[in-house]
Design an enzyme around this catalytic site. Structure first.
Site, PDB file in Angstrom:
ATOM      1  N   LYS A   1      47.364  41.266  32.314  1.00 55.71           N
ATOM      2  CA  LYS A   1      47.382  40.131  33.248  1.00 55.71           C
ATOM      3  C   LYS A   1      45.966  39.545  33.258  1.00 55.71           C
ATOM      4  O   LYS A   1      45.070  40.036  33.940  1.00 55.71           O
ATOM      5  CB  LYS A   1      47.790  40.599  34.645  1.00 55.71           C
ATOM      6  CG  LYS A   1      47.547  39.588  35.764  1.00 55.71           C
ATOM      7  CD  LYS A   1      48.229  38.255  35.551  1.00 55.71           C
ATOM      8  CE  LYS A   1      47.995  37.320  36.739  1.00 55.71           C
ATOM      9  NZ  LYS A   1      46.566  36.880  36.820  1.00 55.71           N
TER      10      LYS A   1
ATOM     11  N   GLY B   1      40.061  44.655  44.386  1.00 55.78           N
ATOM     12  CA  GLY B   1      40.181  46.041  43.960  1.00 55.78           C
ATOM     13  C   GLY B   1      40.668  46.950  45.073  1.00 55.78           C
ATOM     14  O   GLY B   1      41.472  47.862  44.856  1.00 55.78           O
TER      15      GLY B   1
ATOM     16  N   GLU C   1      36.496  48.549  37.892  1.00 51.13           N
ATOM     17  CA  GLU C   1      35.129  48.075  37.678  1.00 51.13           C
ATOM     18  C   GLU C   1      34.973  46.858  38.571  1.00 51.13           C
ATOM     19  O   GLU C   1      35.500  45.786  38.267  1.00 51.13           O
ATOM     20  CB  GLU C   1      34.907  47.754  36.202  1.00 51.13           C
ATOM     21  CG  GLU C   1      33.446  47.676  35.825  1.00 51.13           C
ATOM     22  CD  GLU C   1      32.906  46.258  35.896  1.00 51.13           C
ATOM     23  OE1 GLU C   1      32.257  45.944  36.927  1.00 51.13           O
ATOM     24  OE2 GLU C   1      33.126  45.489  34.968  1.00 51.13           O
TER      25      GLU C   1
ATOM     26  N   CYS D   1      28.671  41.170  36.945  1.00 48.37           N
ATOM     27  CA  CYS D   1      28.480  42.159  38.008  1.00 48.37           C
ATOM     28  C   CYS D   1      27.260  43.033  37.779  1.00 48.37           C
ATOM     29  O   CYS D   1      26.767  43.662  38.712  1.00 48.37           O
ATOM     30  CB  CYS D   1      29.731  43.023  38.138  1.00 48.37           C
ATOM     31  SG  CYS D   1      30.272  43.726  36.570  1.00 48.37           S
TER      32      CYS D   1
ATOM     33  N   GLU E   1      27.565  39.980  47.257  1.00 44.88           N
ATOM     34  CA  GLU E   1      27.594  39.520  45.868  1.00 44.88           C
ATOM     35  C   GLU E   1      27.882  38.017  45.830  1.00 44.88           C
ATOM     36  O   GLU E   1      28.911  37.556  46.319  1.00 44.88           O
ATOM     37  CB  GLU E   1      28.659  40.276  45.072  1.00 44.88           C
ATOM     38  CG  GLU E   1      28.661  39.905  43.599  1.00 44.88           C
ATOM     39  CD  GLU E   1      29.697  40.685  42.800  1.00 44.88           C
ATOM     40  OE1 GLU E   1      29.398  41.055  41.657  1.00 44.88           O
ATOM     41  OE2 GLU E   1      30.798  40.916  43.323  1.00 44.88           O
TER      42      GLU E   1
END
Length: 487
Positions: free
Chosen positions: A184, A242, A259, A293, A392
């Protein structure tokens, strides 16, 4: 001429989507690059069922056969290298050199690596054990093997910042271990993954071993996670998403490889080579326009070097050509979408309100009248409690926070929800290693932002679960089985 609509890849067949198509937009020109399929939830379940049906035969194929297919896949991708790089550039906004080297080039390298990985030993002898007679049977010497077995059906949900290397880094080791996959891709740039699927099919991957489903919204991804036929989810993306995936996997006891986000601390000590530190930290301004990241976005600098470092970083940022990724002189391209550009800009404005000083950047490049561009931005006079320091941003934005001694530097670095990759710059390598060992991060770069592609990759805390890259990826996509026998 309008681009041809893509189709889903399910059970070895190119399949018309049940819910039509959506537009994939070039972040540099705002033009339509292609039309991606909108899979229905039922079609995603169909893809997972196809992967489940294909698993028994594929998991029993000889490792040499899996290796040959992965090698042929690399050959086929290499054959059409320039065409693939052009699509990757247009759908992701990466510069031409990045699309070629770091996207398609790394994708090819990962298929090559896991062609070899398919041949790595999966059995490890365990030392014999002497057992006394008892309720479990007669006395004897018992031998044992630890054997790595494929997990089953793996859903691979990939990130938008690298539409070749990230999917290849999941699909290739999963297939090498004998798993089947449902891929996906990120909705923003899924077109490259269809090229990857076509290469795998041409290389001889049996029907159902690789399936690709796409969608512009959450439902297709949710179905790829909650399908009862899925045994494992490998996800690269934001921590928030996540966490939601992990909740679903927890209910079904599905394996996870996550991750997630990062807010890499770059510790610049008083004895650091500032030219080296600036070159490393400066990659945040340029590489994927900060959409990575692992970027060293949170600079912790010894107070005695703060002014010098800020001046050098500002000069570095101001030298970077911002513009059309197709132009070979361009270093900084656009971010992925208008929505993400607005998000990055909102963070810069938040930083101003929190009291940070915008040293450079903070505005849209004036010479560009279209595209989703953000000028490389440097924020100084920051304190560690600011949101721009703690959260972030995922864009070309660097924040600078001073410290007075090593203890404070380590404490600031570790005071974060994230723990993916940190960095230490020092003229004393032993000192840098001593600090590196104290940092709660999955990786630490000492005087470099470079990577060893055989080293384990993953994060502490909210930066993820598990490790991949190199042989560690083969372990991630396998379960360990013990076989015991009497001697």
């Amino acid at each position: 001429m309008s681009p041809a609509p893509e189709r889903l890849f399910i059970g070895g067949e190119w399949t018309e989507p049940a819910d039509g198509h959506y537009e994939v937009i070039d972040p540099a020109t705002e033009e339509v690059v292609g039309l991606a399929p909108e899979a229905s939830r039922a079609q995603v379940y169909e893809a997972a069922a196809a992967a489940k049906a294909a698993f028994p035969a594929w998991s029993r194929t000889r490792p040499e056969e899996r290796a040959a297919i992965l090698d042929r896949t690399a050959d086929i991708i290499q054959r059409d290298f320039l065409a693939h790089a052009e699509i990757a550039r247009r759908e992701s906004g990466a510069t031409a050199s990045t699309a070629r080297g770091m996207q398609v080039g790394v994708g090819i390298a990962r298929f090559r690596r896991y062609a070899k990985g398919a041949l790595e030993p999966v059995e490890e002898a365990v030392a014999p054990q002497i057992n006394e007679a008892g309720p479990m049977g007669r006395a004897g010497v018992f031998g044992a093997l630890a054997v790595r077995r494929p997990v089953g059906v793996v859903t691979c949900i990939t990130s938008y910042n690298n539409p070749w290397a990230n999917p290849a880094g999941k699909v290739a080791p999963a297939l090498a271990m004998g798993n089947t996959v449902v891929v996906k891709p990120a909705p923003q740039d899924p077109l490259s993954v269809f090229r990857m699927a076509a290469a795998l099919a041409e290389a001889g991957v049996p029907p159902g071993v690789v399936n690709v489903v796409t969608g512009s919204g959450a439902p297709s991804g949710e179905a790829a996670v909650d399908s009862r036929d899925v045994d494992m989810v490998s996800f690269t993306g934001s921590t928030a998403v996540g966490q939601r995936i992990a909740e679903v996997c927890g209910r079904g006891m599905k394996r996870q490889l996550m991750e997630l986000g990062g807010k890499g601390a770059a510790i610049v000590l008083d004895d650091a080579d500032l030219d080296s530190a600036v070159a490393g930290i400066g990659t945040t301004f340029s590489f994927y326009s900060g959409q990575i990241c692992t970027a060293p976005t949170r600079v912790l600098v010894h107070r005695s070097r703060q002014d010098e470092l800020i001046a050098a970083l500002a000069a570095y940022a101001n030298r970077l050509p911002v513009g059309d990724p197709a132009d070979r002189s361009t270093v900084v391209g656009p971010v992925i979408s208008a929505a993400h550009r607005d998000r990055v800009e909102a963070y810069v404005e938040l930083g101003r309100k929190e009291g940070a000083r915008v040293v450079t950047g903070g505005i849209r490049p004036g010479h560009l009248d279209r595209g989703f561009y953000v000028a490389p931005t440097l924020l100084a006079d920051c304190t560690h409690d600011m949101r721009v320091v703690r959260e972030e941003i995922f864009g070309p934005v660097v924040v600078v926070v001073p410290f007075d001694d090593e203890e404070e530097a380590v404490a600031l670095a570790d005071d974060s929800d994230y723990g993916l990759i940190d960095y230490v710059w020092s003229g004393d390598v032993a000192r840098a290693f001593r600090i590196a060992r104290r940092l709660r991060a999955g990786g630490v770069g000492v005087n470099t932002v470079g990577r060893n592609m055989e080293a384990p990759f993953g994060g502490f805390k909210k930066s993820g679960v598990g490790r991949d890259v190199g042989s560690y990826a083969l372990h991630a996509y396998s379960e360990t089985q013990a076989i015991v026998w009497p001697g």
